[in-house]
Design an enzyme around this catalytic site. Sequence first.
Site, PDB file in Angstrom:
ATOM      1  N   GLY A 168     -23.783 143.855  51.616  1.00  0.00           N
ATOM      2  CA  GLY A 168     -22.375 143.557  52.078  1.00  0.00           C
ATOM      3  C   GLY A 168     -21.413 144.292  51.240  1.00  0.00           C
ATOM      4  O   GLY A 168     -22.079 145.134  50.170  1.00  0.00           O
ATOM      5  N   PHE A 219     -14.765 144.721  45.547  1.00  0.00           N
ATOM      6  CA  PHE A 219     -14.609 145.785  44.549  1.00  0.00           C
ATOM      7  C   PHE A 219     -16.116 146.788  44.485  1.00  0.00           C
ATOM      8  O   PHE A 219     -16.010 147.310  43.674  1.00  0.00           O
ATOM      9  CB  PHE A 219     -14.737 145.121  43.014  1.00  0.00           C
ATOM     10  CG  PHE A 219     -14.733 143.930  42.947  1.00  0.00           C
ATOM     11  CD1 PHE A 219     -13.382 143.138  43.027  1.00  0.00           C
ATOM     12  CD2 PHE A 219     -15.913 143.048  42.848  1.00  0.00           C
ATOM     13  CE1 PHE A 219     -13.670 141.664  42.893  1.00  0.00           C
ATOM     14  CE2 PHE A 219     -16.011 142.096  42.883  1.00  0.00           C
ATOM     15  CZ  PHE A 219     -14.865 140.990  42.849  1.00  0.00           C
ATOM     16  N   VAL A 222     -22.826 144.749  47.703  1.00  0.00           N
ATOM     17  CA  VAL A 222     -23.388 143.709  47.111  1.00  0.00           C
ATOM     18  C   VAL A 222     -24.819 144.101  47.657  1.00  0.00           C
ATOM     19  O   VAL A 222     -25.088 144.404  48.703  1.00  0.00           O
ATOM     20  CB  VAL A 222     -22.846 142.402  47.566  1.00  0.00           C
ATOM     21  CG1 VAL A 222     -23.694 141.082  47.280  1.00  0.00           C
ATOM     22  CG2 VAL A 222     -21.463 142.204  47.423  1.00  0.00           C
ATOM     23  N   ASP A 237      -8.187 132.981  47.856  1.00  0.00           N
ATOM     24  CA  ASP A 237      -8.340 133.599  48.946  1.00  0.00           C
ATOM     25  C   ASP A 237      -9.561 132.961  49.583  1.00  0.00           C
ATOM     26  O   ASP A 237     -10.689 133.624  50.022  1.00  0.00           O
ATOM     27  CB  ASP A 237      -8.694 135.096  48.575  1.00  0.00           C
ATOM     28  CG  ASP A 237      -9.068 136.072  49.890  1.00  0.00           C
ATOM     29  OD1 ASP A 237      -8.289 135.865  50.677  1.00  0.00           O
ATOM     30  OD2 ASP A 237      -9.575 137.430  49.332  1.00  0.00           O
TER      31      ASP A 237
END
Length: 825
Positions: free
Chosen positions: A515, A519, A522, A633
């Site tokens: 993913g 930032f 992953v 979030d």
Amino acid sequence: MNTRWNERSMSFHFITTVISVLCGPRMLQAMDILTPAQVLKDGDTIISSGGDFVLGFFTPGNSKNRYVGIWYNKIKGRTVVWVANRETPLTNTSGTFKLIETGFLAVIDGSNRVVWSTNSSKTVQNPVAQLLDTGNLVVKDSDYLGPENFLWQSFEHPTDHLLPGMKLGWNFTTRREVYLSSWKSYDDPSTGDHTIHCDPSGYPQLTIKKGDALQFRSGAWNGEGFSGVPNLRKNTIYSFEVVMKENEIYYHYELLHHSVISRYTLNESGVGQRWTWVDETHGWVIYLTSPTDSCDTYGFCGVHGSCNIANSPPCGCLDRFVPKDPIGWERTDWSKGCVRRTPLNCSKGDVFFKYSGFKLPDTRGSLFNVSMNLEECGAFCLKNCSCMAYTSLDISKGGSGCLLWFGELVDIRVVPGGESIYIRMASSEIDSKGMKLILVMVILALVGGMIMLGLSLMLYFKKTRKTDHLAAHRRSVSASKQKDEYHDRELELPIFDLNSLTKATDNFSIQNKIGEGGFGPVYKGLLENGKEIAVKCLSQTSLQGVDEFKNEASCITKLQHRNLVRLLGCCSHGEENMLVYEYMTNKSLDLILFDPLKNSVLDWPKRFHVINGIARGLLYLHQDSRLTIIHRDLKASNILLDSDMNPKISDFGIARSFGGNETAAKTRRVIGTYGYMSPEYAIDGLFSVKSDVFSFGVLALEILTGMSNRGFTHTDHNLNLLGHAWTLYKEGRSLELVDPCLTESFNLNEMLRTIHVSLLCVQQNPKDRPSMSAVISMLSSGGFFPSPKQPGFFTEREVLAAQSSTRTNSVISANELTITLMEAR
Ligand SMILES: *[C@@H]1O[C@H](CO)[C@@H](O)[C@H](O)[C@H]1NC(C)=O
Ligand SMILES: *[C@@H]1O[C@H](CO)[C@@H](O)[C@H](O)[C@H]1NC(C)=O
Ligand SMILES: *[C@@H]1O[C@H](CO)[C@@H](O)[C@H](O)[C@H]1NC(C)=O
């Protein structure tokens, strides 16, 4: 087929009525009765006077056999509630159903053999059989004019259905029990393996048996319900009770409105199911089932074990008890159960400890006394060395009566809103409990001190702003480590070296990439010890990021909760910064929920579990951890699912923590996700725990509907999902929101609760929204539900207007879904 029969029977009745008028009394007089002069042939029916039930011949499922039965007349599809010749089917359509002169009902085959008949102790001159509007087929004496008195009734000889007005239980005068037995299969109504009883031994409870073996018990009746079936509560559909009289004990329920249709059945796998008819589109929906999970399996955790389905594995010992066979227990063999860690010593004087929140242990063999109060009950139990536990009998009037257990306590589980029980313990337990409390307090004080120390160090480094945050954290960890080597295990953040991460992720290969976070990428990795990890990298090119990255690291190291993703460690090597997390097999919620091919994996129990898990994680962030943390979030893609579909909140990149009494803040830089942001945050940059509550409400609705608020469109209006939900709610059509793929696992009560709670969460005014603790209690038990007001952001246009009014420009970040709204300077 069914409709054809009905049509046929209607015309049959029309014709016979005409004929009976013309030709005298030999033919059918009315639609709901059968006299000895009549023969019901295959294809004929009897319909109750109000038209609710019909009796006739039918063929179940894929069977070829013919049976005589009763089913609902006004409901599409044939729902059979009673079968006459369940063990002796007819093999063709030449069978008949008759009332024999003396008052017996009989099913007779084509060669005039009686394949099934009733028996009653009495015979009468002029019997008549009648199908009542309750679904009860009765035989009575037409010459008798006294109060209702049936020679025979199908309600006393049920098959797998408990209809309103039926009595499940015992008549001690006749020594006869009325109980349900399951069908063998969908195609075969003959007696299956399972039965459900109202067991009057000890104190009455409902039991489900397979053969002679007890599989499930409801827990004793407590005046309001059964302690092991917390979902069976006072409701708007039916009332229920256990009636205890000198010569009978039974359970029954009655519908509260004539327009509602509800039934209770025991299915072929031994699951008791409460069904309610919704409408032609939804058909029958399951309102309640029991048993619900493995903790409902009788004696799952053995004697003195306590089953808690929220734990994994679910079995534990009651407090102050230890496994009898510790090695077996480790291997998840719980059959030996638990024993007191301090053996009883009655001669030295035992004591009783209160245990709360449980389904009470098996009451077969217990004693009760309705006139004692709790105090007298305790005194009585204390005096008799073989009395092991006691509690109130009836909790409906604030606790009255006395229930006593002699011997071992079996089948205890943790249930929401469970009851209290007082269990006999050695008197020496009093001291060790005190000691433990002191020990806990000392540890708490130590840990608290260390957190304070860690915090002040962190603040210090934050102020100087020069030092690398992770290094600072490491230093603060090692500082506290010197102070107290033993107690800081929870706070320690292990450091991974770059080599091992490079190896684990196959040199950060593209195949291992799972993913792209806010930032950077992953990666999935496999450590040498076989543990799967997710490595989140801060990419050097990411503009937004360093702060968020550090924020995430500092936020999450302080947090430990079942419903928060766990940080295993970090790696900081030159320009490279990485966070290492436990790997989540099922990735993020949005990938399953919004994928039409995968969403059926999440049935309702799983979805409800996910909603509750997120709520608990959020509650921990908001009030149970030492700081108030606002996630800011919360969305489906930030909820990760482990292999058991346990939800874990992730991505603390923009979370904010508060100390002390501070609970809200204003920011010039609005970061969050369109569709989940509360109005006050998106428009004014105001955020608080209540803005997370708003996002939670959106998320819960998405989980229930399987639709994303962002992507929602409707042909009739341009409302978003919130607006759509609100409109349906106001029209009393909330259930239409439910994801159509959930019909198999429908739970009316939980679904309606979820919708209501979600709407409370997304209200326009933050003050109106409930706290997460209120959310959790409403989700689990109902409680007080205020009416929701209109949600914030309930049309698409409102959201756009809000964005333009603040004259903001939006920056779509690397993580496509997270947008940043910055004030124009
Ligand atoms: C129990 O059976 C007796 C005998 O048939 C009957 O008179 C009595 O009404 C029954 N009791 C109940 C409560 O059904
Ligand atoms: C019985 O009901 C349970 C729960 O609703 C369900 O999981 C099971 O498949 C049912 N069994 C059959 C044979 O329909
Ligand atoms: C204690 O209670 C049990 C069960 O009622 C009874 O059998 C026994 O006799 C009692 N023992 C004493 C000492 O009262």
